[in-house]
Write an enzyme that holds these catalytic residues in place. Structure first.
Site, PDB file in Angstrom:
ATOM      1  N   ARG A 124       0.800  -1.228   0.000  1.00 21.87           N
ATOM      2  CA  ARG A 124       0.000   0.000   0.000  1.00 21.87           C
ATOM      3  C   ARG A 124       0.836   1.283   0.000  1.00 21.87           C
ATOM      4  NH1 ARG A 124      -3.263  -0.539   5.759  1.00 21.87           N
ATOM      5  NH2 ARG A 124      -1.494  -0.083   7.106  1.00 21.87           N
ATOM      6  N   ARG A 156       3.660   4.245   4.354  1.00 17.66           N
ATOM      7  CA  ARG A 156       3.682   4.627   5.765  1.00 17.66           C
ATOM      8  C   ARG A 156       4.979   4.131   6.387  1.00 17.66           C
ATOM      9  NH1 ARG A 156      -1.930   2.776   8.550  1.00 17.66           N
ATOM     10  NH2 ARG A 156      -0.504   2.081  10.146  1.00 17.66           N
TER      11      ARG A 156
HETATM   12  P1  AMP Z   1      -3.409   1.927  12.568  1.00 23.06           P
HETATM   13  O1  AMP Z   1      -3.377   3.069  11.606  1.00 23.06           O
HETATM   14  O2  AMP Z   1      -4.780   1.716  13.168  1.00 23.06           O
HETATM   15  O3  AMP Z   1      -2.828   0.657  12.006  1.00 23.06           O
HETATM   16  O4  AMP Z   1      -2.495   2.349  13.807  1.00 23.06           O
HETATM   17  C1  AMP Z   1      -1.119   2.643  13.639  1.00 23.06           C
HETATM   18  C2  AMP Z   1      -0.383   2.551  14.969  1.00 23.06           C
HETATM   19  O5  AMP Z   1      -0.924   3.495  15.898  1.00 23.06           O
HETATM   20  C3  AMP Z   1      -0.488   1.216  15.692  1.00 23.06           C
HETATM   21  O6  AMP Z   1       0.441   0.265  15.207  1.00 23.06           O
HETATM   22  C4  AMP Z   1      -0.198   1.625  17.138  1.00 23.06           C
HETATM   23  O7  AMP Z   1       1.189   1.873  17.342  1.00 23.06           O
HETATM   24  C5  AMP Z   1      -0.900   2.973  17.230  1.00 23.06           C
HETATM   25  N1  AMP Z   1      -2.312   2.860  17.706  1.00 23.06           N
HETATM   26  C6  AMP Z   1      -3.446   3.200  17.011  1.00 23.06           C
HETATM   27  N2  AMP Z   1      -4.549   2.962  17.743  1.00 23.06           N
HETATM   28  C7  AMP Z   1      -4.117   2.474  18.922  1.00 23.06           C
HETATM   29  C8  AMP Z   1      -4.771   2.014  20.105  1.00 23.06           C
HETATM   30  N3  AMP Z   1      -6.103   2.023  20.222  1.00 23.06           N
HETATM   31  N4  AMP Z   1      -3.999   1.554  21.126  1.00 23.06           N
HETATM   32  C9  AMP Z   1      -2.660   1.555  21.040  1.00 23.06           C
HETATM   33  N5  AMP Z   1      -1.977   1.951  19.960  1.00 23.06           N
HETATM   34  C10 AMP Z   1      -2.685   2.409  18.907  1.00 23.06           C
END
Ligand code: AMP
Length: 212
Positions: A124, A156
């Site tokens: 992606r 990313r």
């Molecule tokens: P995502 O975009 O949802 O894949 O989130 C990217 C990163 O943000 C994750 O790998 C975590 O490091 C952090 N993160 C996002 N949401 C949470 C959450 N609810 N609890 C802990 N870390 C989070």
């Protein structure tokens, strides 16, 4: 309506959640996106969580619960993508719903295998200027330029092979148990997350319509 999208990293939660929000006029609350915005604008929170995100680990529960309380307390129709991610976060969310007199309508679980999510994440890209998302397995982006505006496509910083493995392990250890947590509450809707983006969106729409 108040919804949670649950699923492994790369299962398509973000793409589908944004479409659902656009079609139903719901507010999109993506915790990963909130954290990445803080990292790129260099806020105190961003500085504190940068290394954790890059390592593929989870940010601590207290920080995340504080963020989500601010985001949801004045909203009545919203969809959470990426929260909760631990049982402790899910329990704290229930307390917040009690405190602000809200109730959860549905938890959509997007079911995609670990091998498929790894392939999707590593493929992606998003446009550095218009922000559109692409995937090498679906879109023709071999020259790494945005088909729409021609600017460079970027990955990313946590979409690298090592970080992806860690993120999937964190998911299995800490987030996957939430499926059972919401199943027991009879609120979980299992949606097959493979196929075209349109087909998956249709399945989610049908599932949510049947809730009403
Ligand atoms: P995502 O975009 O949802 O894949 O989130 C990217 C990163 O943000 C994750 O790998 C975590 O490091 C952090 N993160 C996002 N949401 C949470 C959450 N609810 N609890 C802990 N870390 C989070």
């Amino acid at each position: 309506m108040i919804c949670i999208f649950l699923g492994a990293p790369g299962s398509g939660k973000g793409t589908q959640a944004k479409r659902v929000c656009a079609s139903r006029g719901m507010k999109y609350i993506g915790t990963g996106e909130i954290l990445r915005e803080n990292v790129s604008s260099g806020t105190e929170l961003g500085k504190r969580v940068k290394a954790t995100l890059e390592a593929g680990h989870l940010v601590d529960d207290a920080t995340m619960i504080e963020i989500i309380e601010e985001k949801i307390k004045n909203e009545n129709s919203f969809l959470m993508d990426g929260f909760p991610r631990t049982v402790l976060q899910a329990e704290a969310l229930e307390n917040l719903f009690g405190k602000y007199e809200k109730s959860l309508d549905a938890v959509i679980f997007l079911d995609v295998s670990a091998s498929e999510v790894t392939k999707r994440i590593l493929g992606r890209f998003s446009c550095s200027s218009c922000g559109k998302d692409y995937n090498v397995h679906i879109n023709d982006i071999k020259d790494e330029r945005c088909p729409d505006c021609g600017d460079a496509l970027l990955q990313r910083s946590d979409d690298t092979k090592d970080t992806v493995i860690e993120r999937i392990e964190e998911y299995s250890r800490k987030t996957a148990p939430l499926k059972e947590f919401y199943e027991k509450k009879n609120i979980l809707i299992n949606v097959c997350g493979t196929g075209s983006v349109d087909d998956i969106f249709k399945r989610i729409t049908e599932a949510l319509d049947n809730k009403n």
